[in-house]
Design a protein around this motif. Sequence first.
Motif, short mmCIF file in Angstrom:
data_model
loop_
_atom_site.label_atom_id
_atom_site.label_comp_id
_atom_site.label_asym_id
_atom_site.label_seq_id
_atom_site.Cartn_x
_atom_site.Cartn_y
_atom_site.Cartn_z
N ILE A 108 0.84 -1.20 0.00
CA ILE A 108 0.00 0.00 0.00
C ILE A 108 0.88 1.25 0.00
CG2 ILE A 108 -1.71 1.31 1.35
CD1 ILE A 108 -2.81 -1.39 2.33
N GLU A 109 2.06 1.14 0.59
CA GLU A 109 3.01 2.26 0.62
C GLU A 109 3.97 2.21 -0.57
OE1 GLU A 109 2.32 4.35 3.00
OE2 GLU A 109 0.84 2.95 3.82
N ASN A 110 3.62 1.41 -1.58
CA ASN A 110 4.45 1.26 -2.80
C ASN A 110 5.84 0.69 -2.51
OD1 ASN A 110 2.47 2.31 -4.64
ND2 ASN A 110 2.94 4.36 -3.86
N ILE A 111 5.88 -0.26 -1.57
CA ILE A 111 7.10 -1.00 -1.28
C ILE A 111 6.83 -2.45 -1.65
CG2 ILE A 111 8.74 -1.69 0.52
CD1 ILE A 111 7.82 0.82 2.08
N PHE A 112 7.55 -2.97 -2.64
CA PHE A 112 7.23 -4.28 -3.18
C PHE A 112 8.40 -5.25 -3.06
CE2 PHE A 112 4.70 -1.12 -5.41
CZ PHE A 112 3.43 -1.67 -5.35
N THR A 113 8.08 -6.48 -2.70
CA THR A 113 9.05 -7.57 -2.75
C THR A 113 8.35 -8.78 -3.35
OG1 THR A 113 10.65 -8.87 -1.48
CG2 THR A 113 8.52 -8.47 -0.44
N THR A 114 9.12 -9.78 -3.74
CA THR A 114 8.52 -10.99 -4.32
C THR A 114 8.23 -12.00 -3.22
OG1 THR A 114 10.65 -12.08 -4.69
CG2 THR A 114 9.84 -10.62 -6.44
N GLU A 115 7.28 -12.88 -3.51
CA GLU A 115 6.99 -13.96 -2.57
C GLU A 115 8.25 -14.79 -2.35
OE1 GLU A 115 4.18 -14.36 -1.11
OE2 GLU A 115 2.59 -13.49 -2.33
N ASP A 116 8.99 -15.04 -3.42
CA ASP A 116 10.18 -15.88 -3.34
C ASP A 116 11.21 -15.30 -2.37
OD1 ASP A 116 11.69 -18.20 -4.46
OD2 ASP A 116 13.05 -16.64 -5.17
N GLU A 117 11.53 -14.02 -2.52
CA GLU A 117 12.50 -13.37 -1.65
C GLU A 117 12.02 -13.37 -0.20
OE1 GLU A 117 15.57 -12.12 -1.96
OE2 GLU A 117 15.62 -12.97 -3.97
N LEU A 118 10.74 -13.12 -0.02
CA LEU A 118 10.19 -13.05 1.33
C LEU A 118 10.25 -14.39 2.03
CD1 LEU A 118 8.80 -11.24 3.39
CD2 LEU A 118 6.62 -11.78 2.29
N TYR A 119 9.83 -15.45 1.36
CA TYR A 119 9.82 -16.77 1.98
C TYR A 119 11.23 -17.27 2.27
CZ TYR A 119 4.88 -16.94 0.63
OH TYR A 119 3.54 -16.68 0.48
N ARG A 168 20.67 -10.41 4.84
CA ARG A 168 21.13 -9.87 3.57
C ARG A 168 20.00 -9.70 2.54
NH1 ARG A 168 23.00 -15.37 3.42
NH2 ARG A 168 22.30 -16.50 1.55
N ALA A 169 18.78 -9.68 3.02
CA ALA A 169 17.63 -9.48 2.14
C ALA A 169 17.64 -8.08 1.56
CB ALA A 169 16.34 -9.73 2.92
N ASN A 170 16.93 -7.91 0.44
CA ASN A 170 16.84 -6.59 -0.17
C ASN A 170 16.01 -5.65 0.71
OD1 ASN A 170 13.99 -6.77 -0.89
ND2 ASN A 170 14.62 -8.23 -2.47
N PRO A 171 16.14 -4.34 0.51
CA PRO A 171 15.46 -3.37 1.39
C PRO A 171 13.95 -3.56 1.48
CG PRO A 171 17.12 -2.25 0.09
CD PRO A 171 17.04 -3.65 -0.44
N ALA A 172 13.29 -3.88 0.36
CA ALA A 172 11.83 -4.04 0.38
C ALA A 172 11.43 -5.24 1.23
CB ALA A 172 11.31 -4.21 -1.05
N THR A 173 12.17 -6.33 1.12
CA THR A 173 11.88 -7.51 1.94
C THR A 173 12.07 -7.20 3.41
OG1 THR A 173 12.53 -9.00 0.14
CG2 THR A 173 12.53 -9.91 2.37
#
Length: 375
Positions: free
Chosen positions: A74-85, A96-101
């Motif tokens: 909702i705040e226009n911050i996006f990550t993928t399901e793959d990166e998140l899981y 070491r995850a990306n900033p959005a995650t």
Amino acid sequence: MDIIMSKYDRNKPFNGLPALPPSGSIEEEAALLKKLVTASRALATVNANVQCLPNPDMLVNTIALQEAKTSTEIENIFTTEDELYKAVSDTAREERANPATKEVLKYREALWTGYRQLADSSSITLDLVVGIFQQIKESRSGIRPPQSQVVIRQGDSEFRTGEIVYTPPRGEGVVEGLMNNMLEYLDDDQKYPADPLLKMCIAHYQFEAIHPFQDGNGRTGRILNLLYLVHKGLLARPVLYLSKYIIVNKTDYYYNLGAVTQRGSWKEWVLYMLDAVERTSIFTNQLINEIADQMKATLDHGKKHIKWYTKEVNDVLFYQPYIRAKTIGDAAGVTSRTTLTKYMDELGQAKILTPRREGAEVYYVNDELIRILAR
């Protein structure tokens, strides 16, 4: 019901923001009362289902994680399901995850930290709200200072990009006074004897209108919604997937927020929020039922095809979609690498988990859980 507001200029601080409760007879509106009944029933069904699960905390990495991901979108911050899981399954990977995650994971942790803190508190305090914000933003700052020139502008993808759409209140003690009033309204049921769901709807507008922090207000406000429902005994765990409704109906969300500010149109706002609770409850309930049904089916299948398969192992598989071999080994009581390799091969052969290699790392994926969460 529209309430006459003082003259509003979006380019000037809205220091005329009325204190709660709203004036008028909003709580007696027939349409609102009818919607309140259906929303309350739907929410009660979710709460009953959550408490029927053998371990309700298993939803922390399933439904609550989806709520965290969508709330940040909702705040226009996006990550993928793959990166998140992947990040959730491995502490080293999370670091070491990306900033959005990381933003999503901070939201989830803020939600559950607030939930644990609220269990030891008799009310939702300003310190609790500030703590949620600080964890979301990894910041030590608090209520924005009186001289802060914070304004809300049109987003990059919208018409008239950059145009000011709202200027929140500011001044010495102004924000603090409005926040204390809002929290008193939520806490004091004798002085303000409204239904908790109605209070949540009204207080959510007020929080966003106050805009107490320099950033992170939307996410903090959505966490506050869930914690308040828990605090009032309407939810056993903060797992209502409320952000999904908001992001699907994002235009209506912001339109109705603005209508309260500009015209005092509380009825439409509260109807929107009650509909969000009702529809979200129905959807969340479906997710819980599907997860529970799939857990049982997987347990029956695992016991049939793998002699060492247990309920404890099965539960672990549904804590999160991506699992490391060590997590399975801990649940199965296995310390031998050779035995664990054999076990993981058997889980793959039984099509319970799918191995996925990324460089030197191997993740084991619960495809059935991903299927459910992708709805």
